[in-house]
Write a protein that holds these residues in place. Sequence first.
Motif, mmCIF file in Angstrom:
data_model
loop_
_atom_site.group_PDB
_atom_site.id
_atom_site.type_symbol
_atom_site.label_atom_id
_atom_site.label_comp_id
_atom_site.label_asym_id
_atom_site.label_seq_id
_atom_site.Cartn_x
_atom_site.Cartn_y
_atom_site.Cartn_z
ATOM 1 N N SER A 11 9.137 10.564 73.473
ATOM 2 C CA SER A 11 8.691 9.561 74.172
ATOM 3 C C SER A 11 8.151 10.691 75.551
ATOM 4 C CB SER A 11 9.784 9.248 74.438
ATOM 5 O OG SER A 11 10.999 9.514 75.022
ATOM 6 N N GLY A 12 8.392 9.971 77.351
ATOM 7 C CA GLY A 12 7.661 10.716 77.869
ATOM 8 C C GLY A 12 8.994 11.254 78.703
ATOM 9 N N ARG A 13 10.138 11.196 77.813
ATOM 10 C CA ARG A 13 12.197 11.944 78.739
ATOM 11 C C ARG A 13 12.359 12.601 77.876
ATOM 12 N NH1 ARG A 13 12.389 6.562 81.593
ATOM 13 N NH2 ARG A 13 11.547 6.716 83.956
ATOM 14 N N LEU A 14 12.393 13.263 77.804
ATOM 15 C CA LEU A 14 13.062 14.101 77.089
ATOM 16 C C LEU A 14 14.408 15.186 77.172
ATOM 17 C CD1 LEU A 14 13.676 14.655 73.958
ATOM 18 C CD2 LEU A 14 12.123 16.173 73.727
ATOM 19 N N ALA A 15 15.307 15.495 77.048
ATOM 20 C CA ALA A 15 16.471 16.735 76.872
ATOM 21 C C ALA A 15 16.205 17.459 76.121
ATOM 22 C CB ALA A 15 17.672 15.741 77.701
ATOM 23 N N GLY A 16 16.120 18.715 76.697
ATOM 24 C CA GLY A 16 16.227 20.284 75.479
ATOM 25 C C GLY A 16 14.416 20.626 75.627
ATOM 26 N N PRO A 17 13.993 19.461 73.743
ATOM 27 C CA PRO A 17 13.038 20.765 73.508
ATOM 28 C C PRO A 17 11.746 20.601 75.072
ATOM 29 C CG PRO A 17 13.722 19.098 71.560
ATOM 30 C CD PRO A 17 14.521 18.692 72.342
ATOM 31 N N THR A 18 10.477 20.745 74.260
ATOM 32 C CA THR A 18 9.682 20.236 75.757
ATOM 33 C C THR A 18 8.947 19.195 74.423
ATOM 34 O OG1 THR A 18 9.053 22.880 75.953
ATOM 35 C CG2 THR A 18 7.666 20.888 75.765
ATOM 36 N N PRO A 19 8.733 17.997 75.418
ATOM 37 C CA PRO A 19 8.328 16.593 74.406
ATOM 38 C C PRO A 19 6.902 16.928 74.861
ATOM 39 C CG PRO A 19 8.620 16.556 77.050
ATOM 40 C CD PRO A 19 9.281 17.748 76.473
ATOM 41 N N SER A 20 6.057 17.245 73.240
ATOM 42 C CA SER A 20 4.855 16.807 73.041
ATOM 43 C C SER A 20 4.567 14.612 72.933
ATOM 44 C CB SER A 20 4.561 17.681 71.611
ATOM 45 O OG SER A 20 3.206 17.009 71.604
ATOM 46 N N VAL A 21 3.886 14.646 73.983
ATOM 47 C CA VAL A 21 4.444 12.723 74.244
ATOM 48 C C VAL A 21 3.001 12.469 73.287
ATOM 49 C CG1 VAL A 21 4.219 11.312 75.394
ATOM 50 C CG2 VAL A 21 5.213 12.989 76.300
ATOM 51 N N ILE A 22 3.287 11.434 72.442
ATOM 52 C CA ILE A 22 2.379 10.263 71.670
ATOM 53 C C ILE A 22 1.601 9.210 72.860
ATOM 54 C CG2 ILE A 22 4.115 8.367 71.442
ATOM 55 C CD1 ILE A 22 1.422 9.565 68.800
ATOM 56 N N CYS A 23 0.465 9.443 73.043
ATOM 57 C CA CYS A 23 -0.664 9.142 73.572
ATOM 58 C C CYS A 23 0.060 8.159 74.027
ATOM 59 C CB CYS A 23 -1.567 9.679 73.641
ATOM 60 S SG CYS A 23 -1.830 10.987 74.557
ATOM 61 N N ASP A 24 0.531 7.265 74.184
ATOM 62 C CA ASP A 24 0.470 5.594 74.806
ATOM 63 C C ASP A 24 0.780 5.320 76.093
ATOM 64 O OD1 ASP A 24 2.530 2.500 74.124
ATOM 65 O OD2 ASP A 24 3.586 4.161 76.266
ATOM 66 N N LYS A 25 0.129 5.124 77.028
ATOM 67 C CA LYS A 25 0.022 5.248 78.659
ATOM 68 C C LYS A 25 1.799 4.877 79.188
ATOM 69 C CE LYS A 25 -5.051 3.165 78.988
ATOM 70 N NZ LYS A 25 -5.469 2.254 78.999
ATOM 71 N N ASP A 26 2.427 4.118 79.044
ATOM 72 C CA ASP A 26 3.534 3.680 79.539
ATOM 73 C C ASP A 26 4.654 5.079 79.220
ATOM 74 O OD1 ASP A 26 3.445 1.297 80.405
ATOM 75 O OD2 ASP A 26 4.627 0.904 78.739
ATOM 76 N N GLU A 27 3.882 5.954 77.979
ATOM 77 C CA GLU A 27 5.334 7.375 77.885
ATOM 78 C C GLU A 27 4.182 8.675 78.507
ATOM 79 O OE1 GLU A 27 8.051 7.519 77.157
ATOM 80 O OE2 GLU A 27 8.332 5.453 76.073
ATOM 81 N N LEU A 28 3.154 8.333 78.715
ATOM 82 C CA LEU A 28 2.338 9.443 79.721
ATOM 83 C C LEU A 28 2.402 9.111 81.273
ATOM 84 C CD1 LEU A 28 -0.730 9.946 77.902
ATOM 85 C CD2 LEU A 28 0.425 10.908 77.514
ATOM 86 N N GLU A 29 2.526 7.890 82.240
ATOM 87 C CA GLU A 29 3.083 7.655 82.964
ATOM 88 C C GLU A 29 4.638 8.567 83.617
ATOM 89 O OE1 GLU A 29 1.081 4.835 85.297
ATOM 90 O OE2 GLU A 29 2.720 3.721 84.330
ATOM 91 N N ARG A 30 5.475 7.992 82.301
ATOM 92 C CA ARG A 30 6.514 8.317 82.183
ATOM 93 C C ARG A 30 6.825 10.072 82.492
ATOM 94 N NH1 ARG A 30 7.900 4.497 77.940
ATOM 95 N NH2 ARG A 30 8.823 3.028 79.342
ATOM 96 N N ALA A 31 5.668 10.931 81.420
ATOM 97 C CA ALA A 31 6.484 12.195 81.864
ATOM 98 C C ALA A 31 5.516 12.823 83.342
ATOM 99 C CB ALA A 31 4.876 12.837 80.598
ATOM 100 N N ALA A 32 4.794 12.413 83.284
ATOM 101 C CA ALA A 32 3.783 12.635 84.567
ATOM 102 C C ALA A 32 4.836 12.584 85.737
ATOM 103 C CB ALA A 32 2.149 11.779 84.711
ATOM 104 N N GLU A 33 5.011 11.222 85.444
ATOM 105 C CA GLU A 33 6.283 11.085 86.973
ATOM 106 C C GLU A 33 7.361 11.919 87.196
ATOM 107 O OE1 GLU A 33 7.007 6.663 87.445
ATOM 108 O OE2 GLU A 33 4.648 6.273 87.503
#
Length: 283
Positions: free
Chosen positions: A194-216
Motif C-alpha cells: 500500500s502507499g503507507r508502510l512502516a518497516g520495509p520499502t514499499p513497492s506500491v501496486i499502481c492503484d491511483k489512491d495508493e500512489l497518491e498516498r505514497a507521493a504525499e
Amino acid sequence: MIDDRPVLDDHLHLDPDNHRGIDAVEDFARVGGTHLLVVNKPSWHLGVEAETGEDFRAVFERTIDVVEEASSELTGRAWPVLGVHPGLITRLVDDRGFAPDEARDLMQAGIDVAAEYVESGDALALKSGRPHYEVDDAVWDASNAVMRRAFDHGADLECAVQLHAEASEDMTEVADWAVEAGMPAHKVVKHYASGRLAGPTPSVICDKDELERAAERGEPFLMETDYIDDPDRPGAVLGPKTVPRRVRWLLENGYDEAVRNAHVETPKRVYGIDTDATLEREA
C-alpha cells in the motif's frame, strides 16, 4: 521514455514459453517504460516440481534468459530478481506430503541457489516472503525461517530482498529481523504494498489512491504492476502498460518529485542501480 525520464516497474513476471513474454515488454516500452525488475515465476508455473535446491536452477536460468531479451527492447535495461515463491510451502505440505520442516529445508536450499546468481552478478536481488493467507503455526514458522535465510544472504551479499507477504501497513518486526541479520531495513522491499508502510520499502501496486498516498507521504517508494503473464489470467494483476501510464498521471497532477523518488532515488538507494545513467537518450 516520458519527458526524458526513467520509468521502472519494480516487480513483474514474464513467461516467454507459455504466454506473452517479450510482447509484454514491447507494450511497456511503447508507452514510455524504460527499466524492469523481472521476478521469476513460481517454480511450478514453469513445470518444475523441485526435490532439491538445484532443481530451482532451471527456473532461474530461464528468467535470466528472458531478462537479457527484455533489455534489448528497452531504452534502459532489465534486471532479474530470483528466489522461491512463499506459496510453494502450501503446495509442498498440502499436495506433496512434505512436513513443514522438510519444506523449509527445500525452500532454503532454493534461496541458497538464487544467492549464487546474485553473488556472480547475474541477478540483482532475492525474492522470498511468507504466505499472504492463513496457515497453521508450523507452516508459518517454517515460512519465516525461509525468509530469514534470504535476509542472511542479503546481509552477506549486500543486496535487496523483495518480499511477497500478507497485506499490512506495519512490517517493522520483519524489517527488524533483516537488521538482526545485518541488512539495512530499507533494502527489504514489500512487493504489492500500500502507499503507507512502516518497516520495509514499499513497492506500491499502481492503484491511483495508493500512489497518491505514497507521493504525499514523501518517503522512499517504488511502483509495480505485479503483471503475472499468465495465459489463464491475461492482464492480471495489472497490465504491463500501467506503470508508464501512472507516471504520466502523477506528472499531470504535479507529483514530479514523487516520480523521481520512485524511479531514480529509491532504486539507487535500495538496489544500487542508476536508472538515469543506464538510460539511452537520443543525442
